[in-house]
Design an enzyme around this catalytic site. Structure first.
Site, mmCIF file in Angstrom:
data_model
loop_
_atom_site.group_PDB
_atom_site.id
_atom_site.type_symbol
_atom_site.label_atom_id
_atom_site.label_comp_id
_atom_site.label_asym_id
_atom_site.label_seq_id
_atom_site.Cartn_x
_atom_site.Cartn_y
_atom_site.Cartn_z
ATOM 1 N N GLY A 45 -36.202 6.154 11.578
ATOM 2 C CA GLY A 45 -35.793 7.184 12.986
ATOM 3 C C GLY A 45 -36.704 8.127 12.760
ATOM 4 O O GLY A 45 -36.482 9.094 13.876
ATOM 5 N N ASN A 101 -29.984 17.914 24.408
ATOM 6 C CA ASN A 101 -30.513 18.007 22.955
ATOM 7 C C ASN A 101 -30.965 18.927 22.219
ATOM 8 O O ASN A 101 -31.835 19.733 21.463
ATOM 9 C CB ASN A 101 -31.057 16.414 22.188
ATOM 10 N N THR A 155 -25.621 5.302 15.310
ATOM 11 C CA THR A 155 -24.329 6.066 15.630
ATOM 12 C C THR A 155 -24.818 6.551 13.296
ATOM 13 O O THR A 155 -25.573 6.622 13.351
ATOM 14 C CB THR A 155 -22.975 4.600 14.520
ATOM 15 N N GLY A 201 -24.544 10.896 21.667
ATOM 16 C CA GLY A 201 -25.239 11.841 22.438
ATOM 17 C C GLY A 201 -26.401 11.024 22.331
ATOM 18 O O GLY A 201 -27.213 10.982 23.263
ATOM 19 N N LYS A 203 -23.322 17.705 21.480
ATOM 20 C CA LYS A 203 -24.769 17.377 22.284
ATOM 21 C C LYS A 203 -23.777 17.067 23.781
ATOM 22 O O LYS A 203 -24.376 17.259 25.019
ATOM 23 C CB LYS A 203 -25.678 15.896 22.474
#
Ligand code: NAP
Length: 262
Positions: free
Chosen positions: A226, A82, A178, A124, A64
């Site tokens: 996510g 991204n 992470t 990123g 990124k």
């Protein structure tokens, strides 16, 4: 047919092709989206290949920041990119992770306004999330490499963000950005006081329950993975590339299909 790809290293776990293909099918567009997984030394060759035959690409770990020198224009304010649009061989960079993350909070009826947030990571994704959260929250960042946190705070000129002192903070929210959790590792640092903890958000979606989220569930905290961030950062990328926008109803339908796949 327009061609797009995701570039990164060891990214076979990614659901990006699936989600982009769902979005374009739902919007009635015909385009192709593929995975390109390679190591760092191959980046220049892959950028050349993409320039020659693709209309854009997404970038994930660990490229990124590495992609930035290849851009003609960089519209990302986070120091990480991204999403890249290709027009007549000219590369323009964006970052949709931060806005994708914010949309995902709304989608999950979460509001972090004024909260103390512990952000894990300084890559990123963490950069993009820190950039957005710093506007409305008190953010502490914890990362294996502390120097990277110092750099983020300085480069992004963050006013409400500090290096986390794990032994003294009492966060309302933990956000994991992470890679710990992709392979069943625990991302939570030891010794954290969780007296005020309400919400745990893991940017990882595959596996859908990381050790961090299993722990949060066991502690009766609100927990979110996510998957919705994946969907919203992809929607933002498709808006940039092909001008696609979808109704909330269609977005919820796609989300259901994503959940079913996981
Ligand atoms: P990245 O730039 O490569 O950053 C990786 C981060 O993980 C760094 O903070 C790194 O710490 C940390 N890390 C890696 N291995 C570690 C270890 N063994 N112990 C402790 N820390 C370790 O990657 P990224 O693109 O930001 O992605 C980070 C995560 O966000 C990934 O899990 C990815 O799946 C997720 N993500 C999700 C979405 C979504 O849409 N849901 C979007 C973007 C990213 P150091 O700085 O010390 O190396």
């Amino acid at each position: 047919m327009k061609k797009y790809a995701l570039i990164g290293q060891n990214i076979e776990y990614s659901y990006s092709p699936f989600v982009h293909n769902l979005i374009t099918a739902e919007a009635g567009f015909e385009s192709e989206y593929t995975l390109m997984s390679f190591d760092a030394v191959s980046l220049p060759a892959f950028v050349d290949r993409l320039k020659g035959g693709y209309d854009g690409f997404n970038v994930t770990k660990p490229f990124k920041q590495d992609i930035i020198p290849y851009l003609y224009t960089n519209n990302s304010q986070t120091g990480a990119v991204n999403t890249v649009d290709i027009n007549a061989g000219i590369l323009t960079g964006y970052n949709t992770d931060g806005t994708g993350f914010l949309h995902s909070l709304k989608f999950n009826n979460l509001d972090f306004y004024g909260k103390d947030v512990l952000l894990l990571g300084a890559g990123g994704a963490a950069r993009a999330i820190a950039y957005e959260l710093d506007k409305t929250c008190n953010v502490s960042i914890y990362n294996r490499t502390t120097d990277k946190v110092k750099i983020i705070i300085k480069e992004l000129n963050l006013k409400n963000t500090n290096i986390a002192d794990i032994t003294s903070i009492k966060p309302h929210v933990i956000v994991n950005a992470t890679t710990l959790g992709l392979k069943d590792e625990m991302s939570l640092p030891e010794g954290l006081n969780i007296d005020k903890l309400e919400i745990v958000y893991d940017t990882i979606y595959n596996p859908h329950m990381t050790p961090l989220l299993k722990w949060a569930k066991g502690c009766n905290k609100v927990y979110v993975n996510g998957l919705s961030m994946l969907l919203f950062q992809a929607l933002e990328a498709q808006k940039i590339w092909q001008g696609i926008t979808l109704s909330e109803k269609k977005i919820r339908e796609i989300y259901k299909q994503l959940e079913a796949k996981i």
